[in-house]
Design an enzyme around this catalytic site. Structure first.
Site, PDB file in Angstrom:
ATOM      1  N   GLU A 120     -22.048   9.632  21.725  1.00 14.23           N
ATOM      2  CA  GLU A 120     -20.740   9.014  21.966  1.00 14.23           C
ATOM      3  C   GLU A 120     -20.760   8.133  23.209  1.00 14.23           C
ATOM      4  O   GLU A 120     -20.102   7.092  23.246  1.00 14.23           O
ATOM      5  CB  GLU A 120     -19.667  10.100  22.085  1.00 14.23           C
ATOM      6  CG  GLU A 120     -19.548  11.012  20.872  1.00 14.23           C
ATOM      7  CD  GLU A 120     -19.291  10.257  19.583  1.00 14.23           C
ATOM      8  OE1 GLU A 120     -18.745   9.130  19.647  1.00 14.23           O
ATOM      9  OE2 GLU A 120     -19.662  10.768  18.520  1.00 14.23           O
ATOM     10  N   ASP A 133     -22.724   5.806  10.719  1.00  9.99           N
ATOM     11  CA  ASP A 133     -22.882   4.544  11.450  1.00  9.99           C
ATOM     12  C   ASP A 133     -23.772   3.574  10.680  1.00  9.99           C
ATOM     13  O   ASP A 133     -23.456   2.385  10.552  1.00  9.99           O
ATOM     14  CB  ASP A 133     -23.484   4.808  12.834  1.00  9.99           C
ATOM     15  CG  ASP A 133     -22.568   5.648  13.697  1.00  9.99           C
ATOM     16  OD1 ASP A 133     -21.351   5.630  13.445  1.00  9.99           O
ATOM     17  OD2 ASP A 133     -23.072   6.321  14.605  1.00  9.99           O
ATOM     18  N   HIS A 150     -22.086   4.719  22.156  1.00 12.02           N
ATOM     19  CA  HIS A 150     -21.044   3.879  21.539  1.00 12.02           C
ATOM     20  C   HIS A 150     -20.166   3.245  22.611  1.00 12.02           C
ATOM     21  O   HIS A 150     -19.907   2.027  22.594  1.00 12.02           O
ATOM     22  CB  HIS A 150     -20.165   4.739  20.625  1.00 12.02           C
ATOM     23  CG  HIS A 150     -20.794   5.094  19.315  1.00 12.02           C
ATOM     24  ND1 HIS A 150     -21.280   4.168  18.439  1.00 12.02           N
ATOM     25  CD2 HIS A 150     -21.013   6.298  18.729  1.00 12.02           C
ATOM     26  CE1 HIS A 150     -21.760   4.770  17.365  1.00 12.02           C
ATOM     27  NE2 HIS A 150     -21.614   6.075  17.522  1.00 12.02           N
ATOM     28  N   PRO A 190       0.831  -1.209   0.000  1.00 13.82           N
ATOM     29  CA  PRO A 190       0.000   0.000   0.000  1.00 13.82           C
ATOM     30  C   PRO A 190       0.864   1.256   0.000  1.00 13.82           C
ATOM     31  O   PRO A 190       2.064   1.216   0.288  1.00 13.82           O
ATOM     32  CB  PRO A 190      -0.808  -0.123   1.305  1.00 13.82           C
ATOM     33  CG  PRO A 190      -0.674  -1.547   1.730  1.00 13.82           C
ATOM     34  CD  PRO A 190       0.640  -2.020   1.211  1.00 13.82           C
ATOM     35  N   GLY A 227       6.963   2.357   2.370  1.00 11.32           N
ATOM     36  CA  GLY A 227       8.420   2.453   2.285  1.00 11.32           C
ATOM     37  C   GLY A 227       9.033   1.768   1.089  1.00 11.32           C
ATOM     38  O   GLY A 227      10.201   1.363   1.162  1.00 11.32           O
ATOM     39  N   LYS A 228       8.324   1.635  -0.020  1.00 16.13           N
ATOM     40  CA  LYS A 228       8.883   0.946  -1.192  1.00 16.13           C
ATOM     41  C   LYS A 228      10.040   1.745  -1.796  1.00 16.13           C
ATOM     42  O   LYS A 228      11.116   1.194  -2.044  1.00 16.13           O
ATOM     43  CB  LYS A 228       7.779   0.726  -2.234  1.00 16.13           C
ATOM     44  CG  LYS A 228       6.612  -0.111  -1.730  1.00 16.13           C
ATOM     45  CD  LYS A 228       5.586  -0.362  -2.809  1.00 16.13           C
ATOM     46  CE  LYS A 228       4.831   0.900  -3.170  1.00 16.13           C
ATOM     47  NZ  LYS A 228       4.009   1.405  -2.068  1.00 16.13           N
ATOM     48  N   THR A 229       9.816   3.021  -2.020  1.00 13.78           N
ATOM     49  CA  THR A 229      10.885   3.852  -2.588  1.00 13.78           C
ATOM     50  C   THR A 229      12.048   3.989  -1.613  1.00 13.78           C
ATOM     51  O   THR A 229      13.219   3.959  -2.017  1.00 13.78           O
ATOM     52  CB  THR A 229      10.325   5.238  -2.939  1.00 13.78           C
ATOM     53  OG1 THR A 229       9.204   5.092  -3.806  1.00 13.78           O
ATOM     54  CG2 THR A 229      11.377   6.087  -3.613  1.00 13.78           C
TER      55      THR A 229
END
Length: 661
Positions: A426, A501, A429, A204, A208-210
């Protein structure tokens, strides 16, 4: 650069001189006075009357002035062929001795006239030289269209090594062998091993690919060519393939080296899927890449490293052995990886003693390496804004809030009634999630507005989780609907706040039925086949491989699952109504409850007085009381609710629960 500037300055100066000369020619060098044309006889009469002064000759034109007491006029006349001023005066019987100035002004070389005559040639020559130089530069640029735009880094100029990369230990081990082959190829050749032709980094965005590709170049200390996939293709046909050839020619001359192609999916998509047929520019570029990768000499020691987050759309010919031999997956880091990444990014920064990287790692599940780097940077910026010398835990926890939900909207005006509604939402929840055994524990409740949210509830999973059970989904659905149920229970009707929700709960319930086989009525089956257009690279439709009757059954099952979750949340909140009121009133008072303060609130008896005073509905908002541990001054962010990632097939970043209330 200086020589080119001087040449251009000379051209511009020459053009300026030409313009000035033309202006002087057209408008004259005098004061701009008008000249009246007369006959030569009038000139002779003026000379006899001793009125002619300042007699001048310019080619065939003679000018003179007549000056009176109150006026001054300039006259001119033209000489006939073969005539001169001297001849005209002698024919009229006027002695020349009385006008000695005529010989002086009418004779000599007219250098200004000569310059004016040659001026067009000078200007034309200068412009011709200027245009030739410009054409030469344009021709050079045109000839460089087919040249590669890859940036070359030699030696350790990338400035990145494996010590700068954390959280991807398995990927580092895979690439360590590539580094060893570039450093000591004879060790592998002696055993008959060949160099890997290519390494494809998958993962994704932000993992850190580069950075890992730069670390490989820094460790191996070999030339490193870096280019993006989109830099190959231009509007001119054949440019992409030409640039590929030029890139690999440079790589062969600098062998051993690494060629890094970032976002290779820009040119590596399935062939035959383009709108321009099978011979469009992108496919020609891809064909050239395939040929160059498979046509390497085994002794060139060139490795192609590519990165993409869309491996599903790449052409199969790219992924076969002999081209990209290895596919290294970089996923979002686990808790150990997040701690290691935080340690890397906090090196060299003045940290307070209370900063605990392990606590931050627990509070940030689903964060990628780029997210954690941004988190540390935001914390440093907040520290500078507050004029502190060291970064404390409070700045890090505030930075987590900013990265996930956005900056705090202090200017947003909320009425007491709306604030009470958000608080009960809240609290609903949090209370449902706290009571149900398979739901994640609550870590933070806040009614502070951030970004587009009016308030949110955070959950802290006991561990990073990749597999989910039906009971966990059922309890999580009840927790998601807890806010809506609390509104209905307290105020008799719901608001528009639970919109998100309801959308999430419906999506999870449908996935339980159609993708994960968690419906007792329909059994362990999947329904629907997704259609994906490779050229667009995204899902565009879902093909129904079931009948209308089954579709009705799917809808009934989705409704049943959501209704059961609604009933479970209602049962919990009706039984715990007193605790719901206690949490909501305390939340109105302090606005944010988290950590130990929240655990104490859950464990406190219902009749215990936690707020300073009962405030009647509609009374203006009172200043917050000094309960430092429970205010938002030192927030500690719990990880996001895991349910948000249930809609994706591959692991994705888990965003926090956000309510638009």
């Amino acid at each position: 650069m200086t020589g080119r500037w001087l040449r251009n300055s000379f051209i511009y100066l020459l053009i300026l001189v030409g313009v000035i000369a033309i202006v002087f020619t057209l408008f004259g060098t005098g004061s701009g006075e008008s000249k009246e044309e007369v006959e030569p006889g009038q000139f002779v009469a003026d000379v006899r009357a001793d009125k002619a002064e300042e007699i001048e000759r310019d080619g065939e034109t003679v000018t003179y002035k007549v000056i009176s007491a109150d006026d001054e006029k300039t006259f001119k006349f033209k000489l006939e062929k073969g005539d001169t001023v001297r001849g005209i005066l002698e024919d009229a019987g006027i002695p020349i001795e009385e006008q000695p100035e005529v010989d002086i002004k009418g004779g000599g070389i007219d250098w200004f006239g000569i310059f004016i005559n040659f001026l067009p040639l000078i200007i034309f020559g200068g412009l011709l030289i200027f245009l030739m130089r410009q054409a030469q530069g344009s021709n050079t640029q045109a000839m460089s269209f087919g040249k590669s735009k890859a940036r070359l880094f030699t030696g350790t100029r990338t400035g990145v090594t494996f010590t700068d990369v954390a959280g991807v230990e398995e990927a580092k081990e895979e690439l360590q062998e590539v580094v060893e082959f570039l450093k000591w190829p004879e060790k592998f050749i002696a055993l008959g091993a060949r160099i890997p032709r290519g390494v494809l980094l998958l993962g994704p965005p932000g993992t850190g690919k580069t950075l890992l590709a730069k670390a490989v170049a820094g460790e191996a200390a070999v030339p490193f060519f870096s280019i993006s996939g989109s830099e190959f293709v231009e509007m001119f046909v054949g440019v992409g393939a030409s640039r590929v050839r030029d890139l690999f020619d440079q790589a062969k001359r600098n062998s051993p080296c690494i060629v890094f192609i970032d976002e290779i999916d820009a040119v590596g998509r399935h062939r035959g899927a383009g709108l321009g047929g099978s011979h469009d520019e992108r496919e020609q570029t891809l064909n050239q890449i395939l040929v160059e990768m498979d046509g390497f000499d085994t002794h060139t020691n060139i490795i192609v490293v590519a990165a993409t987050n869309r491996p599903d759309i790449l052409d199969p010919a790219l992924l076969r052995p002999g081209r990209f031999d290895r596919q290294v997956v970089l996923d979002r880091p686990d808790i150990k990886g997040r701690k290691a990444i935080l340690d890397v990014h906090t090196q060299g920064k003045p940290l307070d003693k209370d900063v605990d990287a392990e606590v931050l790692a627990k509070q940030t599940p689903g964060f990628s390496g780029a997210d954690l780097a941004n988190l540390v940077n935001e914390a440093a910026i907040l520290t500078a804004r507050r004029n502190k010398k060291k970064v404390t835990m409070a700045e890090f926890e505030e930075a987590v809030d900013r990265v996930i939900a956005g900056p705090e909207r202090k200017s947003r005006v909320i009425s007491p009634k709306e604030k009470e509604t958000i608080a009960y939402h809240e609290a609903g929840h949090a209370l449902v999630s706290h009571v149900l055994p398979n739901a994640d524990p609550v870590y933070k409740i806040t009614i502070v507005s951030r970004g587009m949210t009016g308030g949110f509830t955070r959950f802290m999973p006991a561990e990073d989780r990749n597999l989910w059970t039906r009971s966990q989904f059922q309890d999580a659905l009840a927790a998601i609907l807890g806010g809506m149920v609390a509104e209905e229970l307290v105020f008799g009707e719901m608001t528009t706040g639970p919109q998100d929700d309801l959308e999430r709960a419906t999506k999870i319930a449908r996935q339980m039925v159609t993708q994960w086989g968690m419906s007792e009525r329909l059994g362990p089956r999947t329904f629907g086949k997704r259609e994906e257009m490779v050229f667009l690279g995204r899902e565009i439709s879902e093909q129904r491989n079931y009948s209308e009757k089954v579709a009705e059954e799917i809808d009934d099952e989705v409704r049943r699952i959501v209704d059961e979750a609604h009933q479970t949340a209602s049962k919990v909140l009706v039984e715990k109504r007193a605790k719901l009121d206690q949490i909501a009133k305390h939340l109105i008072e302090v606005e944010t409850i988290e950590g130990e303060a929240l655990a104490t609130l859950f464990a406190a008896p219902v009749d215990e007085e936690l707020t300073t005073a009962e405030e009647p509905e509609g009374e203006p908002e009172q200043p917050k009381k000094p309960k430092k541990k429970e205010t938002r001054a030192e927030p500690r962010i719990a990880p996001p609710e895991p349910g948000l990632a249930w809609g994706s097939e591959t692991p994705a970043r888990l965003d926090p629960e956000m309510k638009q209330e």
